[in-house]
Design an enzyme around this catalytic site. Structure first.
Site, PDB file in Angstrom:
ATOM      1  CB  VAL A  59      41.882   2.599 -22.791  1.00 21.51           C
ATOM      2  CG1 VAL A  59      41.420   3.885 -22.224  1.00 21.51           C
ATOM      3  CG2 VAL A  59      41.077   2.740 -24.347  1.00 21.51           C
ATOM      4  CE1 TYR A 150      29.972   0.909 -28.228  1.00 23.15           C
ATOM      5  CE2 TYR A 150      27.401   0.012 -28.046  1.00 23.15           C
ATOM      6  CZ  TYR A 150      28.483   0.608 -27.916  1.00 23.15           C
ATOM      7  OH  TYR A 150      28.622   1.619 -26.993  1.00 23.15           O
ATOM      8  CB  ALA A 152      31.096  -9.533 -30.080  1.00 18.97           C
TER       9      ALA A 152
HETATM   10  N1  LIG Z   1      26.309   7.880 -25.793  1.00 16.86           N
HETATM   11  C1  LIG Z   1      25.615   6.514 -26.157  1.00 16.86           C
HETATM   12  O1  LIG Z   1      24.646   6.232 -26.646  1.00 16.86           O
HETATM   13  C2  LIG Z   1      26.238   5.767 -24.969  1.00 16.86           C
HETATM   14  C3  LIG Z   1      24.939   4.176 -25.359  1.00 16.86           C
HETATM   15  C4  LIG Z   1      26.047   2.713 -24.640  1.00 16.86           C
HETATM   16  C5  LIG Z   1      26.999   2.750 -24.291  1.00 16.86           C
HETATM   17  N2  LIG Z   1      27.770   3.797 -24.134  1.00 16.86           N
HETATM   18  C6  LIG Z   1      29.069   4.152 -24.138  1.00 16.86           C
HETATM   19  O2  LIG Z   1      29.516   4.754 -23.244  1.00 16.86           O
HETATM   20  C7  LIG Z   1      31.256   5.198 -23.501  1.00 16.86           C
HETATM   21  C8  LIG Z   1      30.877   6.444 -23.473  1.00 16.86           C
HETATM   22  O3  LIG Z   1      30.468   7.099 -24.774  1.00 16.86           O
HETATM   23  P1  LIG Z   1      29.882   8.119 -24.897  1.00 16.86           P
HETATM   24  O4  LIG Z   1      28.919   7.924 -26.048  1.00 16.86           O
HETATM   25  O5  LIG Z   1      30.780   9.211 -24.220  1.00 16.86           O
HETATM   26  O6  LIG Z   1      30.924   9.033 -26.651  1.00 16.86           O
HETATM   27  P2  LIG Z   1      31.641   9.242 -26.388  1.00 16.86           P
HETATM   28  O7  LIG Z   1      32.333  10.043 -28.465  1.00 16.86           O
HETATM   29  O8  LIG Z   1      31.134  11.311 -26.606  1.00 16.86           O
HETATM   30  O9  LIG Z   1      32.868   9.512 -25.550  1.00 16.86           O
HETATM   31  C9  LIG Z   1      34.742   8.804 -25.573  1.00 16.86           C
HETATM   32  C10 LIG Z   1      35.789   8.772 -25.698  1.00 16.86           C
HETATM   33  O10 LIG Z   1      36.333   8.186 -25.537  1.00 16.86           O
HETATM   34  C11 LIG Z   1      37.824   8.628 -26.415  1.00 16.86           C
HETATM   35  N3  LIG Z   1      38.671   7.597 -26.918  1.00 16.86           N
HETATM   36  C12 LIG Z   1      37.751   6.636 -27.562  1.00 16.86           C
HETATM   37  N4  LIG Z   1      38.921   5.327 -27.712  1.00 16.86           N
HETATM   38  C13 LIG Z   1      39.739   5.480 -26.880  1.00 16.86           C
HETATM   39  C14 LIG Z   1      41.268   5.263 -27.161  1.00 16.86           C
HETATM   40  N5  LIG Z   1      41.713   4.428 -27.745  1.00 16.86           N
HETATM   41  N6  LIG Z   1      42.377   5.669 -25.844  1.00 16.86           N
HETATM   42  C15 LIG Z   1      41.732   6.622 -25.302  1.00 16.86           C
HETATM   43  N7  LIG Z   1      40.458   7.195 -25.142  1.00 16.86           N
HETATM   44  C16 LIG Z   1      39.027   7.237 -26.108  1.00 16.86           C
HETATM   45  C17 LIG Z   1      36.708   9.102 -26.825  1.00 16.86           C
HETATM   46  O11 LIG Z   1      38.057  10.088 -27.518  1.00 16.86           O
HETATM   47  C18 LIG Z   1      36.513  10.275 -26.434  1.00 16.86           C
HETATM   48  O12 LIG Z   1      37.117  11.151 -25.132  1.00 16.86           O
HETATM   49  C19 LIG Z   1      31.429   3.849 -24.270  1.00 16.86           C
HETATM   50  O13 LIG Z   1      31.656   3.779 -23.784  1.00 16.86           O
HETATM   51  C20 LIG Z   1      30.382   3.444 -24.710  1.00 16.86           C
HETATM   52  O14 LIG Z   1      30.621   2.532 -25.769  1.00 16.86           O
HETATM   53  C21 LIG Z   1      27.279   5.120 -24.967  1.00 16.86           C
END
Ligand SMILES: NC(=O)c1ccc[n+]([C@@H]2O[C@H](COP(=O)([O-])OP(=O)(O)OC[C@H]3O[C@@H](n4cnc5c(N)ncnc54)[C@H](O)[C@@H]3O)[C@@H](O)[C@H]2O)c1
Length: 244
Positions: A59, A150, A152
């Site tokens: 992405v 993160y 920011a």
């Molecule tokens: N888990 C938490 O506690 C939490 C809390 C708040 C927000 N978030 C946000 O939720 C979203 C999903 O996180 P998650 O916890 O499911 O993490 P995760 O690591 O399980 O999933 C993230 C996914 O994003 C993909 N990804 C990473 N970089 C990429 C790139 N350059 N191009 C395409 N795909 C890419 C990874 O391969 C992975 O499949 C993120 O934006 C994260 O910041 C997570």
């Protein structure tokens, strides 16, 4: 079947919250396109779900994101819903952070939201209907130690969401964000046990969430009529950590 007939594209769908949103959208009848930089895992997910197709996609790649978004719109004749969920998380004190670490975070967690929205919005505006759901984080509201980059990036996502919502709502396109609290996914596996212990103790609910507890909020924001009045909002399924 709240998303019957909708074409939805979910980024970061190979794992965690993105995979849960993809599953929930499929269950609600959406025609689904799932993308992730992990091509094998996102293909495996698509094989599990009815009417889902998958693409390996980084992405942060401006040209590749444009190709995939335009390709989906051409193939399906429309793109109704975009969920920007791909993200990374690293934990580095500000005084130790190198510039590449900062840049990488902004690239993956913020610039990607601009890129995907930039290419998707014209297809939605053309049909006078669309929904963009950006997965931010509560850390974009309250900040987190060793997480300046993160926090920011996620605060940037929330600001982007409000500005895009103002611009696109008159064209029938609603842009909103979800700011989850800590959720049990591979993303938080890398954080230190001390951080996780301290975080859990702060939460009024006393526990982290699971991805399946975030996905229904993404369904709500994409649904009609349930999501119709949300414009530029940041919804917080966060175990009570932030109460704006
Ligand atoms: N888990 C938490 O506690 C939490 C809390 C708040 C927000 N978030 C946000 O939720 C979203 C999903 O996180 P998650 O916890 O499911 O993490 P995760 O690591 O399980 O999933 C993230 C996914 O994003 C993909 N990804 C990473 N970089 C990429 C790139 N350059 N191009 C395409 N795909 C890419 C990874 O391969 C992975 O499949 C993120 O934006 C994260 O910041 C997570």
């Amino acid at each position: 079947m709240q998303l019957q007939g909708r074409v939805a594209l979910v980024t970061g769908a190979a794992s965690g919250i993105g995979a849960a949103i993809a599953r929930a959208y499929a269950a609600e009848g959406a025609d689904l396109v799932v993308v992730d930089r992990d091509g094998d895992r996102v293909q495996a997910l698509a094989r599990e779900l009815p009417s889902a197709t998958a693409h390996a996609l980084d992405v942060t790649d401006a040209e590749a994101t444009r190709r995939v978004v335009d390709g989906v719109a051409a193939e399906h004749g429309r793109l109704d819903v975009l969920v920007n969920c791909a993200g990374i998380l690293t934990e580095v004190p500000l005084v130790e952070m190198d510039v590449d670490t900062w840049d990488r975070m902004i690239d993956v967690d913020l610039r990607s939201v601009f890129l995907m929205s930039r290419w998707a919005a014209p297809h939605m505006v053309a049909r006078n209907w669309g929904r963009i759901v950006n997965v931010a984080s509560q850390l974009g509201l309250k900040g987190g130690e060793s997480l300046t980059h993160y926090s920011a990036a996620k605060a940037g996502v929330i600001g982007f969401t409000k500005a895009a919502a103002r611009e696109l709502a008159p064209h029938g396109v609603l842009v909103n964000a979800i700011a989850p609290g800590p959720v049990n996914t591979p993303l938080v596996d890398g954080l230190s046990p001390e951080w996780k212990r301290a975080k859990q103790a702060e939460l009024p609910l006393g526990r982290f969430g699971d991805p399946e507890e975030i996905a229904p909020t993404a369904v709500l924001l994409a649904s009609d009529p349930g999501g119709n009045l949300y414009v530029g909002q940041t919804l917080g399924p966060n175990s009570g950590d932030v109460m704006p």
